[in-house]
Write a protein that holds these residues in place. Structure first.
Motif, short mmCIF file in Angstrom:
data_model
loop_
_atom_site.label_atom_id
_atom_site.label_comp_id
_atom_site.label_asym_id
_atom_site.label_seq_id
_atom_site.Cartn_x
_atom_site.Cartn_y
_atom_site.Cartn_z
N GLY A 18 9.18 1.31 3.80
CA GLY A 18 9.98 2.51 3.59
C GLY A 18 10.84 2.42 2.36
N VAL A 19 11.45 1.27 2.14
CA VAL A 19 12.26 1.05 0.94
C VAL A 19 11.44 1.25 -0.32
N PHE A 20 10.25 0.67 -0.34
CA PHE A 20 9.40 0.76 -1.51
C PHE A 20 9.10 2.23 -1.84
N ALA A 21 8.75 3.01 -0.82
CA ALA A 21 8.46 4.42 -1.04
C ALA A 21 9.69 5.17 -1.54
N ALA A 22 10.86 4.87 -0.97
CA ALA A 22 12.07 5.57 -1.39
C ALA A 22 12.44 5.22 -2.83
N ARG A 56 0.81 -1.22 0.00
CA ARG A 56 0.00 0.00 0.00
C ARG A 56 0.84 1.27 0.00
N SER A 57 2.18 1.15 -0.03
CA SER A 57 3.04 2.27 0.31
C SER A 57 3.63 3.05 -0.85
N ALA A 58 3.33 2.70 -2.09
CA ALA A 58 3.86 3.46 -3.22
C ALA A 58 3.52 4.94 -3.16
N PRO A 59 2.29 5.34 -2.76
CA PRO A 59 1.97 6.78 -2.79
C PRO A 59 2.89 7.65 -1.94
N PHE A 60 3.49 7.11 -0.89
CA PHE A 60 4.40 7.92 -0.09
C PHE A 60 5.60 8.41 -0.92
N ALA A 103 10.43 10.24 2.31
CA ALA A 103 9.41 9.29 1.88
C ALA A 103 9.56 7.97 2.62
N PHE A 104 10.79 7.51 2.78
CA PHE A 104 11.08 6.28 3.52
C PHE A 104 10.52 6.38 4.94
N ASP A 105 10.86 7.46 5.62
CA ASP A 105 10.48 7.60 7.02
C ASP A 105 8.97 7.69 7.20
N LEU A 106 8.30 8.43 6.30
CA LEU A 106 6.85 8.56 6.43
C LEU A 106 6.16 7.22 6.17
N ALA A 107 6.61 6.50 5.14
CA ALA A 107 6.02 5.18 4.85
C ALA A 107 6.22 4.23 6.02
N ALA A 108 7.42 4.22 6.60
CA ALA A 108 7.70 3.33 7.72
C ALA A 108 6.86 3.70 8.94
N TRP A 162 7.92 16.97 -3.28
CA TRP A 162 8.73 17.85 -2.45
C TRP A 162 9.30 17.15 -1.22
N ARG A 163 9.01 15.89 -1.04
CA ARG A 163 9.68 15.10 0.01
C ARG A 163 10.89 14.39 -0.60
#
Length: 362
Positions: free
Chosen positions: A200-204, A163-167, A178-183, A172-173
């Motif tokens: 977090g990795v996925f978002a980054a 579910r974490s791709a949108p992060f 992005a990693f930290d917010l997703a985690a 502007w992040r």
């Protein structure tokens, strides 16, 4: 990612659309064979396994909780942007409220009379299609998990990753942010380090793709970010295995060697491997023809392909058959608009605009 000017905004929107629609395509492609062994898939569909979408009874290829939760993640991020206009905003809390709206879709037969926001009013999202136990139990009771007190501290299932791709789609992040917010949002349901670090990795990775990295470069750039986090070893090893596998000819056996995708690091590794190993159509097929969580691995692969290449790289015949395609595209366009043109959408401080009625801040 530079999103200044018309060309920058259009390129960004194409990647956002590609990410969300690509995830839905992979989800729908893998859903009919989830829980099936590779041998059973080949016995039913031929030696090459599934080669096409399998429409449901109403003629569309149905999506699962992977797409549902991804859409509510995106909606939560949009509403966090609206909320920030009012002053103090804690994005994980706003995203948590979005996940509670998703939880209601799994408990109610259909939309309530007065849903909170337009997304919760979409009837197709109320289908219950094997939602993850950790997602359900983590959100039950209303107490939000935090890094200090995560929900389901022993769970590292793939439900937070998928579910974490949108992060990673917030331009502007930084990738690290992005990693930290997703985690931080992952621990609301999956408290094991591998469960939230893989998210977090996925978002980054998605965020690095927006900056123009190819997928191999995005993974390479993310590995040092991951290595700085305690408990990274399982996720690091899985990603390195995916990179090594992609140097050899693609095969279902190579996917099987990476695992079943039921746990976070395996699902991430399979999605990354498939997206690296072949062009989009073949990559999506590779990502679902294995013994395991085929809809989640397909969804992750599709998110990556769309974020890297944009929406027009996806197989158009598959895109055309996806359940809820109009809603998915609307969420994608709204997310892109929120993060590039919010000043025109939110209006002056004070009266609520139609945008704020569509996405209430909270």
């Amino acid at each position: 990612m530079g999103v200044e000017g018309r060309a920058g905004q259009e390129a960004y929107r194409s990647r956002v659309r590609g990410c969300l629609v690509g995830g839905a395509v992979g989800d729908a492609l893998g859903a009919p064979v989830e829980f099936r062994s590779l041998a059973a898939i080949r016995a039913e569909h031929g030696p090459d396994g599934v080669r096409d979408l399998i429409p449901g009874a109403d003629g569309v290829a149905v999506v699962t909780d992977d797409t549902q939760m991804t859409l509510f993640t995106a909606e939560g991020l949009i509403r966090a942007g609206v909320r920030a206009d009012r002053g103090i905003c804690h994005p994980p809390s706003v995203v948590h409220q979005a996940y509670l709206r998703w939880l209601a879709t799994q408990e109610l037969p259909g939309p309530p009379e007065q849903p909170s926001g337009w997304l919760a009013g979409q009837a197709f999202l109320y289908a219950r299609r094997a939602p993850g136990n950790a997602c359900l139990s983590g959100l039950a009771g209303g107490t939000m998990g935090t890094p200090e007190a995560p929900r389901n501290p022993d769970s590292k299932g793939c439900g937070a990753v998928m579910r974490s791709a949108p992060f990673g789609l917030i331009p502007w992040r930084s990738p690290e942010q992005a990693f930290d917010l997703a985690a931080e949002c992952a621990v609301q349901t999956h408290g094991h380090p591998t469960g939230y670090l893989a998210a977090g990795v996925f978002a980054a990775i998605v965020r690095f793709l927006l900056d123009g990295h190819d997928l191999a470069g995005a993974v390479a750039a993310t590995l040092p970010v991951l290595a700085a986090r305690p408990g990274h070893e399982e996720t690091t090893a899985a990603l390195r295995a995916a990179l090594a596998a992609a140097e050899r000819p693609p095969s279902a056996e190579a996917v099987e060697a990476l695992g079943g995708g039921w746990v976070a690091e395996e699902a991430l590794a399979i999605g990354v491997y498939a997206a690296l190993a072949a062009p989009p159509r073949a990559a999506l097929l590779l990502s679902v023809n294995h013994s395991g969580d085929s809809d989640s691995t397909g969804s992750i692969c599709g998110n990556l392909l769309g974020a890297e290449h944009g929406e027009t790289a996806l197989p158009p015949d598959w895109v055309a058959e996806i359940e809820g395609r109009g809603v998915i595209l609307q969420v994608a366009d709204d997310l892109a608009a929120e993060f590039t043109q919010s000043g025109q959408l939110h209006g002056d401080w004070g009266p609520h605009t139609r945008w704020k009625r569509r996405y209430p801040g909270g």
